[in-house]
Design a protein around this motif. Structure first.
Motif, PDB file in Angstrom:
ATOM      1  N   ALA A  83       0.842  -1.205   0.000  1.00 46.58           N
ATOM      2  CA  ALA A  83       0.000   0.000   0.000  1.00 46.58           C
ATOM      3  C   ALA A  83       0.875   1.253   0.000  1.00 46.58           C
ATOM      4  CB  ALA A  83      -0.916  -0.006   1.224  1.00 46.58           C
ATOM      5  N   LEU A  84       1.950   1.205   0.789  1.00 46.13           N
ATOM      6  CA  LEU A  84       2.800   2.394   0.863  1.00 46.13           C
ATOM      7  C   LEU A  84       3.630   2.562  -0.403  1.00 46.13           C
ATOM      8  CD1 LEU A  84       3.496   4.740   2.743  1.00 46.13           C
ATOM      9  CD2 LEU A  84       5.506   3.477   3.450  1.00 46.13           C
ATOM     10  N   LYS A  85       4.152   1.428  -0.883  1.00 47.64           N
ATOM     11  CA  LYS A  85       4.991   1.527  -2.082  1.00 47.64           C
ATOM     12  C   LYS A  85       4.193   2.118  -3.237  1.00 47.64           C
ATOM     13  CE  LYS A  85       8.147  -0.801  -5.072  1.00 47.64           C
ATOM     14  NZ  LYS A  85       8.488  -2.020  -5.731  1.00 47.64           N
ATOM     15  N   GLU A  86       2.984   1.608  -3.386  1.00 46.58           N
ATOM     16  CA  GLU A  86       2.186   2.047  -4.537  1.00 46.58           C
ATOM     17  C   GLU A  86       1.361   3.291  -4.212  1.00 46.58           C
ATOM     18  OE1 GLU A  86       0.064  -1.451  -5.816  1.00 46.58           O
ATOM     19  OE2 GLU A  86       1.944  -2.571  -6.051  1.00 46.58           O
ATOM     20  N   LEU A  87       1.453   3.733  -2.977  1.00 47.49           N
ATOM     21  CA  LEU A  87       0.710   4.907  -2.508  1.00 47.49           C
ATOM     22  C   LEU A  87      -0.768   4.807  -2.888  1.00 47.49           C
ATOM     23  CD1 LEU A  87       3.261   7.825  -3.045  1.00 47.49           C
ATOM     24  CD2 LEU A  87       2.494   6.894  -0.884  1.00 47.49           C
ATOM     25  N   ARG A  88      -1.321   3.657  -2.585  1.00 45.42           N
ATOM     26  CA  ARG A  88      -2.762   3.497  -2.854  1.00 45.42           C
ATOM     27  C   ARG A  88      -3.387   2.650  -1.757  1.00 45.42           C
ATOM     28  NH1 ARG A  88      -4.400  -1.260  -5.747  1.00 45.42           N
ATOM     29  NH2 ARG A  88      -2.610  -2.596  -6.192  1.00 45.42           N
ATOM     30  N   THR A  89      -4.695   2.869  -1.572  1.00 44.87           N
ATOM     31  CA  THR A  89      -5.427   2.147  -0.533  1.00 44.87           C
ATOM     32  C   THR A  89      -5.689   0.719  -0.991  1.00 44.87           C
ATOM     33  OG1 THR A  89      -6.464   4.177   0.160  1.00 44.87           O
ATOM     34  CG2 THR A  89      -7.600   2.151   0.768  1.00 44.87           C
ATOM     35  N   LEU A  90      -5.491  -0.242  -0.092  1.00 48.86           N
ATOM     36  CA  LEU A  90      -5.837  -1.632  -0.399  1.00 48.86           C
ATOM     37  C   LEU A  90      -6.998  -2.024   0.497  1.00 48.86           C
ATOM     38  CD1 LEU A  90      -2.328  -3.375  -0.567  1.00 48.86           C
ATOM     39  CD2 LEU A  90      -3.707  -2.519  -2.458  1.00 48.86           C
ATOM     40  N   ASN A  91      -8.078  -2.427  -0.098  1.00 43.62           N
ATOM     41  CA  ASN A  91      -9.269  -2.850   0.651  1.00 43.62           C
ATOM     42  C   ASN A  91      -9.563  -4.286   0.229  1.00 43.62           C
ATOM     43  OD1 ASN A  91     -11.656  -3.110   1.977  1.00 43.62           O
ATOM     44  ND2 ASN A  91     -12.593  -1.228   1.167  1.00 43.62           N
ATOM     45  N   ILE A  92      -9.206  -5.232   1.091  1.00 43.53           N
ATOM     46  CA  ILE A  92      -9.187  -6.634   0.678  1.00 43.53           C
ATOM     47  C   ILE A  92     -10.089  -7.472   1.580  1.00 43.53           C
ATOM     48  CG2 ILE A  92      -7.638  -8.643   0.500  1.00 43.53           C
ATOM     49  CD1 ILE A  92      -5.486  -6.486  -0.205  1.00 43.53           C
ATOM     50  N   GLU A  93     -10.815  -8.385   0.943  1.00 42.52           N
ATOM     51  CA  GLU A  93     -11.764  -9.219   1.686  1.00 42.52           C
ATOM     52  C   GLU A  93     -11.097 -10.422   2.335  1.00 42.52           C
ATOM     53  OE1 GLU A  93     -15.844 -10.366  -0.078  1.00 42.52           O
ATOM     54  OE2 GLU A  93     -14.938  -8.885  -1.431  1.00 42.52           O
ATOM     55  N   ASP A  94     -10.212 -11.058   1.575  1.00 42.29           N
ATOM     56  CA  ASP A  94      -9.690 -12.349   2.002  1.00 42.29           C
ATOM     57  C   ASP A  94      -8.163 -12.232   2.118  1.00 42.29           C
ATOM     58  OD1 ASP A  94      -9.398 -14.967   2.532  1.00 42.29           O
ATOM     59  OD2 ASP A  94      -9.809 -15.682   0.490  1.00 42.29           O
ATOM     60  N   ALA A  95      -7.728 -11.485   3.120  1.00 41.16           N
ATOM     61  CA  ALA A  95      -6.336 -11.044   3.182  1.00 41.16           C
ATOM     62  C   ALA A  95      -5.319 -12.183   3.212  1.00 41.16           C
ATOM     63  CB  ALA A  95      -6.143 -10.148   4.404  1.00 41.16           C
ATOM     64  N   SER A  96      -5.553 -13.197   4.033  1.00 47.10           N
ATOM     65  CA  SER A  96      -4.494 -14.198   4.207  1.00 47.10           C
ATOM     66  C   SER A  96      -4.266 -15.015   2.943  1.00 47.10           C
ATOM     67  CB  SER A  96      -4.788 -15.097   5.416  1.00 47.10           C
ATOM     68  OG  SER A  96      -5.967 -15.813   5.163  1.00 47.10           O
ATOM     69  N   ASN A  97      -5.226 -14.950   2.016  1.00 46.46           N
ATOM     70  CA  ASN A  97      -5.007 -15.672   0.755  1.00 46.46           C
ATOM     71  C   ASN A  97      -4.480 -14.760  -0.358  1.00 46.46           C
ATOM     72  OD1 ASN A  97      -5.688 -18.251   1.568  1.00 46.46           O
ATOM     73  ND2 ASN A  97      -7.877 -17.730   1.505  1.00 46.46           N
ATOM     74  N   HIS A  98      -4.264 -13.541  -0.010  1.00 46.41           N
ATOM     75  CA  HIS A  98      -3.749 -12.599  -1.023  1.00 46.41           C
ATOM     76  C   HIS A  98      -2.274 -12.915  -1.285  1.00 46.41           C
ATOM     77  CE1 HIS A  98      -2.511  -8.834  -2.876  1.00 46.41           C
ATOM     78  NE2 HIS A  98      -3.809  -8.585  -3.116  1.00 46.41           N
ATOM     79  N   PRO A  99      -1.843 -12.866  -2.549  1.00 48.67           N
ATOM     80  CA  PRO A  99      -0.434 -13.243  -2.832  1.00 48.67           C
ATOM     81  C   PRO A  99       0.585 -12.372  -2.090  1.00 48.67           C
ATOM     82  CG  PRO A  99      -1.546 -12.334  -4.794  1.00 48.67           C
ATOM     83  CD  PRO A  99      -2.605 -12.568  -3.765  1.00 48.67           C
ATOM     84  N   ASP A 100       0.201 -11.150  -1.730  1.00 50.81           N
ATOM     85  CA  ASP A 100       1.161 -10.269  -1.047  1.00 50.81           C
ATOM     86  C   ASP A 100       1.088 -10.368   0.469  1.00 50.81           C
ATOM     87  OD1 ASP A 100       2.563  -8.947  -3.143  1.00 50.81           O
ATOM     88  OD2 ASP A 100       0.638  -8.041  -3.696  1.00 50.81           O
ATOM     89  N   PHE A 101       0.192 -11.213   0.992  1.00 50.86           N
ATOM     90  CA  PHE A 101       0.068 -11.294   2.447  1.00 50.86           C
ATOM     91  C   PHE A 101       1.366 -11.844   3.047  1.00 50.86           C
ATOM     92  CE2 PHE A 101      -1.015 -13.547   6.384  1.00 50.86           C
ATOM     93  CZ  PHE A 101      -1.627 -12.529   7.075  1.00 50.86           C
ATOM     94  N   LYS A 102       1.825 -11.221   4.130  1.00 48.64           N
ATOM     95  CA  LYS A 102       3.027 -11.748   4.806  1.00 48.64           C
ATOM     96  C   LYS A 102       2.657 -12.054   6.252  1.00 48.64           C
ATOM     97  CE  LYS A 102       7.795 -10.661   6.074  1.00 48.64           C
ATOM     98  NZ  LYS A 102       8.119 -12.058   6.322  1.00 48.64           N
ATOM     99  N   ALA A 103       2.846 -13.323   6.634  1.00 48.66           N
ATOM    100  CA  ALA A 103       2.466 -13.731   7.998  1.00 48.66           C
ATOM    101  C   ALA A 103       3.638 -13.509   8.940  1.00 48.66           C
ATOM    102  CB  ALA A 103       2.081 -15.203   7.993  1.00 48.66           C
ATOM    103  N   HIS A 124       4.393  12.797  -2.393  1.00 46.70           N
ATOM    104  CA  HIS A 124       5.088  11.528  -2.604  1.00 46.70           C
ATOM    105  C   HIS A 124       5.966  11.168  -1.420  1.00 46.70           C
ATOM    106  CE1 HIS A 124       3.737  10.514  -6.590  1.00 46.70           C
ATOM    107  NE2 HIS A 124       3.741  11.819  -6.846  1.00 46.70           N
ATOM    108  N   ASN A 125       5.862  11.954  -0.372  1.00 45.70           N
ATOM    109  CA  ASN A 125       6.671  11.694   0.810  1.00 45.70           C
ATOM    110  C   ASN A 125       5.984  10.629   1.673  1.00 45.70           C
ATOM    111  OD1 ASN A 125       8.373  11.859   2.933  1.00 45.70           O
ATOM    112  ND2 ASN A 125       7.728  13.906   3.607  1.00 45.70           N
ATOM    113  N   ARG A 126       6.565   9.444   1.713  1.00 47.57           N
ATOM    114  CA  ARG A 126       5.940   8.316   2.427  1.00 47.57           C
ATOM    115  C   ARG A 126       6.210   8.430   3.920  1.00 47.57           C
ATOM    116  NH1 ARG A 126       7.819   6.242  -2.441  1.00 47.57           N
ATOM    117  NH2 ARG A 126       6.193   5.161  -3.610  1.00 47.57           N
ATOM    118  N   ILE A 127       5.148   8.351   4.708  1.00 43.96           N
ATOM    119  CA  ILE A 127       5.284   8.535   6.153  1.00 43.96           C
ATOM    120  C   ILE A 127       4.940   7.254   6.916  1.00 43.96           C
ATOM    121  CG2 ILE A 127       4.321   9.793   8.135  1.00 43.96           C
ATOM    122  CD1 ILE A 127       4.089  12.192   6.171  1.00 43.96           C
ATOM    123  N   GLY A 128       3.930   6.526   6.478  1.00 41.39           N
ATOM    124  CA  GLY A 128       3.559   5.303   7.180  1.00 41.39           C
ATOM    125  C   GLY A 128       2.280   4.711   6.621  1.00 41.39           C
ATOM    126  N   VAL A 129       1.705   3.816   7.371  1.00 48.81           N
ATOM    127  CA  VAL A 129       0.473   3.158   6.921  1.00 48.81           C
ATOM    128  C   VAL A 129      -0.470   3.019   8.113  1.00 48.81           C
ATOM    129  CG1 VAL A 129      -0.501   1.000   6.007  1.00 48.81           C
ATOM    130  CG2 VAL A 129       1.657   1.876   5.078  1.00 48.81           C
TER     131      VAL A 129
END
Ligand code: PEP
Ligand code: MG
Length: 749
Positions: A83-103, A124-129
Motif C-alpha cells: 500500500a505504501l509503495k504504490e501509494l494506494r489504498t488496499l481494501n481486501i476481503e480475504d487477506a491471508s489468501n492474497h499473494p502479497d500477504f506476509k504472515a 510523494h513523501n511516504r510517512i507510514g500506513v
C-alpha cells in the motif's frame, strides 16, 4: 459508525499532541479511537523510515502488543508495504489468501480476513500506513475508507512533525547496515588531521546511548552494595582518565573529567539514587531516573554551556550502569577504534585521546575547523565526511582511514589492505624527517628564510622543537580557552604559557591574544546567538569588550615571558584605533606589573595580524605603530573574497592566487619592509609549496607553519633562486585575471 465524529476526535488528538503528549501515547490513543469508531478488531499504525526503506509497527489495538517495534516490513513487502509503495489504498476481503500477504509468527493476524491499508503520505513523501483488520468477511465500505483517509491525512501532519521523537524513542534493534555497508565501500573525505588507521569502527551517537538505556529493561538484580561499588569504580576510572589527559596535554589539564567527578561526588546525586534503591528501585533505573532529572533541569536553560553538562551527566550515568552491568553494549569503548560521530565537542577529542583512539570520521557538513586543529595537535587522524550512511555502520566493521589522502574504505578488500601494507603514514614520515631537517633555512642563492612554527597546544611545540623551528610565529592561545569549562585564570594561563617559554629557550615566541568567535566558540560564554558569527563579536572585539579577560591574559603573557624574546600580537585588527586601544591596555598591564612584586617582561614587541582587507590601505600608518605584522591568510582570503573558509561548497572560490589577494599581500610586505618591520605569513598559504616563491619574491622571508610542514617547505625553499622568485612575483602582480595568476603559479619557477 460516525465518520464525522471520528474526524472530530482526531482533530482533538491533534490538539492534545501539541500539548506534548508522548508520541507513543498519541499513536496508541489514535489506534484505540479508530478501532472503536469503525468497529474493527485491529487498528495499527506503521511508521516508515526513508533511510532504511523499512516500515515498523509502532502502535496497535488488537494485535499482540509485543509486536510493536518488532514487526518490520520493507517497502513493498506484505499488504502494508505494498500500500505504501504504490501509494494506494488496499481494501481486501480475504487477506491471508492474497499473494502479497506476509504472515508474522506470534501476532495471530491470519484470522482477520478483512483488511484495509491506507498509506499515510504527504504528496510523494511516504510517512507510514494506517491499517484496519476485521474477522468479518464483509469488505470495508467506501464511507469507512473515506473516513480513514481523512484520519491518515491528519496523521501525516502530526507524524511528520514528530518524526524526530519517534526516532529518539525507537526501541527497534540498532540499525543494521549490512546493506549500507555494501553500498559504502570507499569514499572521499576532507582531511582534518593527517594520519592513517585501520581498525574496527564504533559509531558514537551520544543522543542514543542514554536514550536507549532509558528504554531498556534490566533483568539482573543488584543491591545497594553493587551500586556503591559501581560508583567507586566509576570514580577510579574517571580519575585515571583525568590523569592520562594531564600527562598527555598539560595545557589541557582543565580537569576535563572534572564535572563528571564533581557530579559524582555531589551528595544529592548519589544520595538520591541510593534512597531510591533502598525503597526498592533497581539500581540502573535509579541511576537513570535521577540523571534524567538533572538533565531536565539543565535542559531548561538555553545556555550553550549546559549542552556539555547534559552530556556529562549522560556520559556519567552510562559509565555507572556499565560498571553495574557488564553486558551493556551501549558503552562503546573507543580504545584502538575508529570513532564515527556526527557531533563532537573539543572535550570529546581530549577524552578520546586519553583513551587511545585510532582515528575519527566526523560526519558533518558543519563548521569544524577548531576540531580539526585540535585533532592535529592531539595526533588523531581525522577525516570529515558528508556521507550520512557512515553513521549506520555496524559495530566493529573494519574501516581503513587514510587521512593522508582523504580516503575511507569500509570492510577493505585484501587488495586494498595489501596496497596499504607498505604505506608509511604521515607520522612515520615525520619521524624520519626529524633527523634530516636543518636548523636554518636558505634559498639556493643563500638568502636567509626563517621558519617559525604555529602552535596550538604544548604537544605542537614539542614537535616544533624536533623540527628545529627558529621560534613560534603564532601561538593560538584560544585552545586552552576552548577546551575548558570556564575562563582560565591569570595564574592558570601563566603556568601554561610558562611551560612553552621554557621549552623555547629564548627563541622568539609570538603570542596571539585570544581569537575566539567564528567557529571557535567558548561553550561557557553565552553571547547572544549571532547570525554571522564570523562577522560577529569575536577576536580583538571580544577582548576590548571583555577587558577583564583581556588583561588577565596579557598579564599572564608578560609574566610568563619575563626572560623570553616575547612578542604579543593582536588578531583581526580592523582600524588603527583598535590597535592603539589594545596596545594601551597592554601598556597599562605593564604599568600595573611594575607596581607589583612580580617578575615580567617590560618591553615585548607589539604587533598585529593582517586578516582584514580594511588594514591594507592603512598599512603605512600601521607600520609606524606596530612592531611587526603577520598575515593570517586564512581569514584574509576569506574576507577579501567573501568566501567562508570552512564551507566546502564554496572552496573553489577560495583563491590564494586571486590577483587582489596577491597585490594586497605585496602592498603589506612592501610597507613593512620600508619601515623595517618584521613581516611573516602564518596562514595555511605558507603550507603550499607553489605559493612560496611568489611570497619570497614579494619580500616575505619569514613563514610560520604547522610543524609537520616544516621539512617539506624547507626542502623546497632550498631549491628556490630568490632572483627568479622576484621575477615570478612581478609577473603575478602584473596579471589581473585569476586564470593568468593560476597559470603562472602552476608553471612554478
Ligand atoms: C589566519 O587567519 O590565517 C590565522 C592564522 O588565524 P586562524 O587560522 O587561527 O584564524
Ligand atoms: Mg585568523
Amino acid at each position: 459508525m460516525n465518520p464525522t465524529q471520528l474526524i472530530c476526535d482526531i482533530g482533538e488528538l491533534n490538539h492534545l499532541f501539541k500539548n506534548s503528549m508522548s508520541i507513543e501515547h498519541f499513536l496508541h490513543q489514535t489506534v484505540a479511537m479508530v478501532s472503536k469508531h469503525l468497529h474493527c478488531n485491529v487498528c495499527s499504525i506503521y511508521i516508515y523510515d526513508e533511510d532504511e526503506k523499512m516500515l515498523t509497527l509502532k502502535a496497535t489495538q488488537g494485535l499482540n502488543p509485543k509486536a510493536a517495534n518488532t514487526v518490520q516490513l520493507q517497502l513493498g513487502q506484505g499488504l502494508v508495504g505494498k500500500a505504501l509503495k504504490e501509494l494506494r489504498t488496499l481494501n481486501i476481503e480475504d487477506a491471508s489468501n492474497h499473494p502479497d500477504f506476509k504472515a508474522f509468527a506470534g501476532i495471530e493476524e491470519e484470522k482477520y480476513q478483512n483488511f484495509l491499508a491506507i498509506p499515510i503520505a504527504r504528496g510523494h513523501n511516504r510517512i507510514g500506513v494506517l491499517s484496519l483488520q476485521r474477522i468479518s468477511a464483509q469488505k470495508f465500505t467506501a464511507e469507512q475508507e473515506v473516513a480513514c483517509k481523512a484520519v491518515a491525512s491528519q496523521l501525516a501532519n502530526i507524524i511528520e512533525n514528530a518524526k524526530f521523537l519517534i526516532s529518539i524513542h525507537s526501541q527497534t534493534q540498532p540499525k543494521h547496515a549490512d546493506k549500507d555497508e555494501e553500498k559504502i565501500e570507499s569514499l572521499k573525505a576532507s582531511i582534518a588531521s593527517k594520519g592513517f588507521a585501520q581498525a574496527p569502527a564504533v559509531v558514537i551517537d551520544k543522543d542514543k546511548t542514554f536514550k536507549n538505556l532509558l528504554n531498556r529493561s534490566f533483568e539482573q538484580k543488584y543491591n545497594i552494595d553493587d551500586f556503591h561499588k559501581a560508583i567507586k569504580q566509576t570514580e577510579n576510572q574517571l580519575e585515571e582518565l583525568q590523569k592520562r589527559v594531564e600527562e598527555k596535554l598539560s595545557d589541557a589539564a582543565s580537569l576535563i573529567f572534572a564535572s563528571h567527578l564533581l557530579i559524582l561526588k555531589d551528595k544529592e546525586f548519589v544520595g538520591t539514587m541510593a534512597k531510591l534503591i533502598e525503597t526498592g528501585t533497581q539500581p540502573p533505573k535509579a541511576v537513570l531516573s535521577i540523571s534524567k532529572k538533572y538533565i531536565d533541569i539543565f535542559a531548561a536553560t538555553s545556555n550553550q554551556y549546559v549542552r556539555e553538562k547534559i552530556q556529562d551527566v549522560e556520559d556519567l550515568s552510562v559509565r555507572i550502569i556499565g560498571n553495574l552491568e557488564s553486558s551493556i553494549e551501549e558503552i562503546t569503548p573507543v580504545k584502538n577504534k575508529i570513532v564515527i560521530a556526527q557531533d563532537l565537542f573539543p572535550s570529546d577529542l581530549l577524552k578520546f585521546s586519553s583513551e587511545d583512539i585510532a582515528g575519527i570520521i566526523l560526519v558533518s557538513g558543519g563548521v569544524t575547523s577548531h576540531l580539526s586543529i585540535l585533532a592535529r595537535s592531539l595526533g588523531i587522524p581525522m577525516l570529515i565526511a558528508t556521507e550520512q550512511k557512515l553513521l549506520n555502520i555496524a559495530p566493529n566493521t573494519v574501516v581503513l582511514l587514510d587521512a593522508d589522502d582523504g580516503a575511507i574504505y569500509v570492510n577493505p578488500s585484501d587488495q586494498i589492505k595489501a596496497q596499504y601494507k607498505t604505506h608509511s603514514s604521515a607520522r612515520q614520515i615525520l619521524d624520519i624527517q626529524k633527523h634530516t631537517v636543518r636548523a636554518e633555512t636558505f634559498t639556493k642563492d643563500n638568502k636567509k628564510i626563517t621558519l617559525f612554527a604555529n602552535v596550538n597546544l604544548y604537544t605542537d611545540a614539542k614537535l616544533a622543537c624536533e623540527m628545529k623551528c627558529e621560534g613560534v610565529g603564532l601561538y593560538r592561545t584560544e585552545f586552552p580557552f576552548i577546551i575548558r569549562n570556564d575562563f582560565p585564570s591569570e595564574q592558570e594561563q601563566y603556568v601554561t604559557y610558562r611551560r612553552l617559554v621554557e621549552l623555547m629557550q629564548g627563541k622568539p615566541l609570538i603570542f596571539r591574544t585570544l581569537d575566539i568567535g567564528g567557529d571557535k566558540v567558548l561553550s561557557y560564554y553565552q553571547n547572544t546567538k549571532e547570525q554571522n558569527p564570523f562577522l560577529g563579536m569575536r577576536s580583538i572585539r571580544f577582548c576590548l569588550q571583555n577587558k577583564e579577560v583581556f588583561t588577565q591574559q596579557l598579564r599572564a603573557m608578560l609574566r610568563a615571558g619575563k626572560d623570553a624574546d616575547l612578542r604579543i600580537m593582536f588578531p583581526m585588527i580592523s582600524s588603527l584605533d583598535e590597535f592603539l586601544e589594545a596596545r594601551d591596555i597592554l601598556n597599562d598591564c605593564i604599568r600595573q606589573l611594575k607596581n607589583s612584586q612580580m617578575q615580567f617582561n617590560p618591553s615585548p614587541q607589539i604587533g598585529m595580524m593582517v586578516e582584514l582587507p580594511a588594514v591594507v590601505d592603512l598599512i603605512d600608518d600601521f607600520a609606524k605603530e606596530a612592531d611587526f605584522f603577520s598575515i593570517g591568510t586564512n581569514d584574509f582570503i576569506q574576507f577579501m573574497l567573501g568566501v567562508d573558509r570552512t564551507n566546502e561548497n564554496v572552496a573553489p572560490f577560495y583563491l590564494p592566487h586571486h590577483p587582489a589577494v596577491l597585490r594586497a599581500i605585496n602592498k603589506v610586505a612592501a610597507a613593512a619592509n620600508k619601515h623595517n618591520k618584521n613581516i611573516s605569513i602564518c596562514g595555511d598559504m605558507a603550507h603550499y609549496r607553489r605559493y612560496i616563491p611568489a611570497l619570497i619574491g614579494m619580500g616575505i622571508t619569514t613563514f610560520s607553519l604547522d610543524p609537520a610542514y616544516m621539512p617539506t617547505i624547507q626542502d623546497y625553499i632550498e631549491k628556490i633562486d630568490s632572483e627568479q622568485a622576484v621575477q615570478m612575483a612581478g609577473k603575478l602582480l602584473a596579471a589581473n585575471r585569476v586564470s593568468q595568476t593560476k597559470q603562472i603559479i602552476e608553471s612554478g619557477i
